[in-house]
Motif scaffolding. Structure first.
Motif, PDB file in Angstrom:
ATOM      1  N   LEU A  26      18.648  -6.114  49.512  1.00 44.56           N
ATOM      2  CA  LEU A  26      19.829  -6.198  50.366  1.00 44.56           C
ATOM      3  C   LEU A  26      19.926  -7.616  50.914  1.00 44.56           C
ATOM      4  CD1 LEU A  26      19.117  -2.948  52.444  1.00 44.56           C
ATOM      5  CD2 LEU A  26      20.371  -3.099  50.281  1.00 44.56           C
ATOM      6  N   ASP A  74      21.597  -7.230  59.998  1.00 41.84           N
ATOM      7  CA  ASP A  74      20.487  -6.290  59.867  1.00 41.84           C
ATOM      8  C   ASP A  74      21.027  -4.879  59.666  1.00 41.84           C
ATOM      9  OD1 ASP A  74      18.499  -8.247  60.242  1.00 41.84           O
ATOM     10  OD2 ASP A  74      18.710  -8.098  62.428  1.00 41.84           O
ATOM     11  N   VAL A 113      16.799   1.553  56.335  1.00 39.79           N
ATOM     12  CA  VAL A 113      15.850   1.244  55.252  1.00 39.79           C
ATOM     13  C   VAL A 113      14.824   2.357  55.099  1.00 39.79           C
ATOM     14  CG1 VAL A 113      14.026  -0.346  54.524  1.00 39.79           C
ATOM     15  CG2 VAL A 113      16.195  -1.252  55.372  1.00 39.79           C
ATOM     16  N   HIS A 151      14.983  -6.301  52.415  1.00 40.02           N
ATOM     17  CA  HIS A 151      16.167  -6.835  53.081  1.00 40.02           C
ATOM     18  C   HIS A 151      15.921  -8.290  53.454  1.00 40.02           C
ATOM     19  CE1 HIS A 151      18.155  -7.787  57.067  1.00 40.02           C
ATOM     20  NE2 HIS A 151      19.174  -7.685  56.245  1.00 40.02           N
TER      21      HIS A 151
END
Length: 376
Positions: free
Chosen positions: A30, A35, A41, A55
């Motif tokens: 990602l 965020d 997640v 991420h």
């Protein structure tokens, strides 16, 4: 794992994958400038135990390059990517299968070899924009109709200028909106327009003669849009100039340009088309892409009052230079490509990603996949 290329109705080859409920062997990266929500997640990892999730907070829209902290070894194992307009090469990411774009538009991938020379699925964020963009379309149109820009100038000058003519404002009841590009945004515009008493005409490049052909199969915010395609009182279709001109000649009060930018739509609205709008003094709203309209011709159409006015969230060029004549054209409202902004944008984008991860795990066709044939 079985991988057989089939042809879907849109003309794009689809990788028909065997069921992989846990997404074993997959790695998602990602790359977004924010965020993910708390727990997102971990939720992916719980839903798909075989999926590796990473991420990186990075803005591919403003940065010239991809994140420098992704190593060549990292790229080699990425199979799923959530990202903006910058991509690795096929050689860098040889296992890549799915790219979820952050935008509804896909014009920036159309000449990229990662799209043109591979069978990687590129999926847009089509469906994240309709609520806020439809609000922008209707609010700017009503603001113009109710003379709000002028009253705001009066307010700055501390000037009370009352009108004693009770019939100096045309409300929206029984006015006709023509939506050129009846996709997810156009359908939400239609929903709001119908709610305030307007008649809706729709235009699509392909004919939609049956109820099934009029259904919307893209992402829809629950309760919104026109899922069954029942709101328009008349449908137009085609790609020939005379077919588009027939639509533009249909006594429209408001023309909404909601088509993507493709080689076929670039310069679609120029002087001849704007002249057709002169009969009904149509108001033009562009929330698609700036180059869909010939800007020089639009300036003439505004200043010579062929059209009632225009609301533009996109321009050509963009950003619009400070000394460009479009700024000073008559009866124009310009905003700097912000109609799609919303506090719900990222959540809706992740909803689409979730749907495509589920489809991948179940071996189903991806939602919002970009067609090589159509370019969107």
């Amino acid at each position: 794992m079985r991988n057989v290329l089939i042809e879907n109705p849109s003309g794009t080859p689809v990788a028909e994958m065997a069921t992989n409920k846990d997404l074993a062997g997959h790695k998602i990266l990602l790359i977004v400038p924010w965020d993910p929500p708390a727990g997102y997640v971990d939720g992916l990892r719980k839903t798909y135990p075989g999926l590796k999730v990473f991420h990186i907070r990075w803005d591919t829209w403003s940065k010239p390059d991809l994140p420098p902290n992704i190593t060549p070894e990292d790229w080699k194992t990425v199979t799923i990517l959530l990202i903006g307009p910058k991509f690795p090469t096929r050689e860098q990411a040889p296992r890549l299968q799915l790219v979820q774009l952050q935008s509804a538009g896909a014009n920036y991938i159309l000449n990229n070899p990662l799209f043109t020379e591979t069978d990687i699925a590129f999926c847009t964020a089509n469906g994240v924009h309709p609520p806020q963009i439809a609000e922008w379309v209707i609010s700017t149109y009503l603001a113009f109709q109710h003379n709000i820009p002028t009253f705001l100038e009066h307010q700055k000058a501390h000037r009370w200028e009352h009108s004693y003519d009770d019939s100096d404002t045309q409300d929206a009841v029984n006015q006709r909106v023509g939506i050129l590009g009846y996709g997810s945004i156009g359908r939400q515009v239609a929903r709001i327009a119908k709610a305030i008493g307007m008649e809706v005409y729709a235009y699509t490049n392909r004919p939609r003669p049956t109820p099934e052909s009029r259904r919307d199969h893209s992402y829809i915010v629950p309760g919104l849009g026109d899922p069954d395609g029942t709101l328009p009182s008349k449908w137009f279709s085609g790609t020939k100039p005379e077919e588009i001109n027939e639509f533009l000649s249909a006594d429209l009060d408001l023309l909404v340009l909601a088509v993507p930018l493709t080689p076929q739509t670039q310069g679609l609205i120029a002087a001849p088309q704007l002249k057709l709008l002169q009969k009904n003094h149509t108001f033009v709203s562009n929330i698609g892409r700036g180059p869909v309209v010939n800007t020089d011709d639009l300036v003439v159409a505004l200043n010579e009052e062929w059209i009632r006015g225009a609301a533009l969230d996109v321009t050509d060029p963009e950003p619009l230079p400070k000394d460009h004549p479009l700024w000073d054209a008559k009866n124009v409202i310009i905003t700097p490509h912000v109609s799609g902004n919303s506090t719900s944008y990222n959540r809706r984008l992740l909803d689409i990603l979730d749907i495509n991860l589920k489809n991948l795990s179940e071996g189903k066709e991806f939602m919002n996949r970009v067609s090589k044939k159509r370019g969107y």
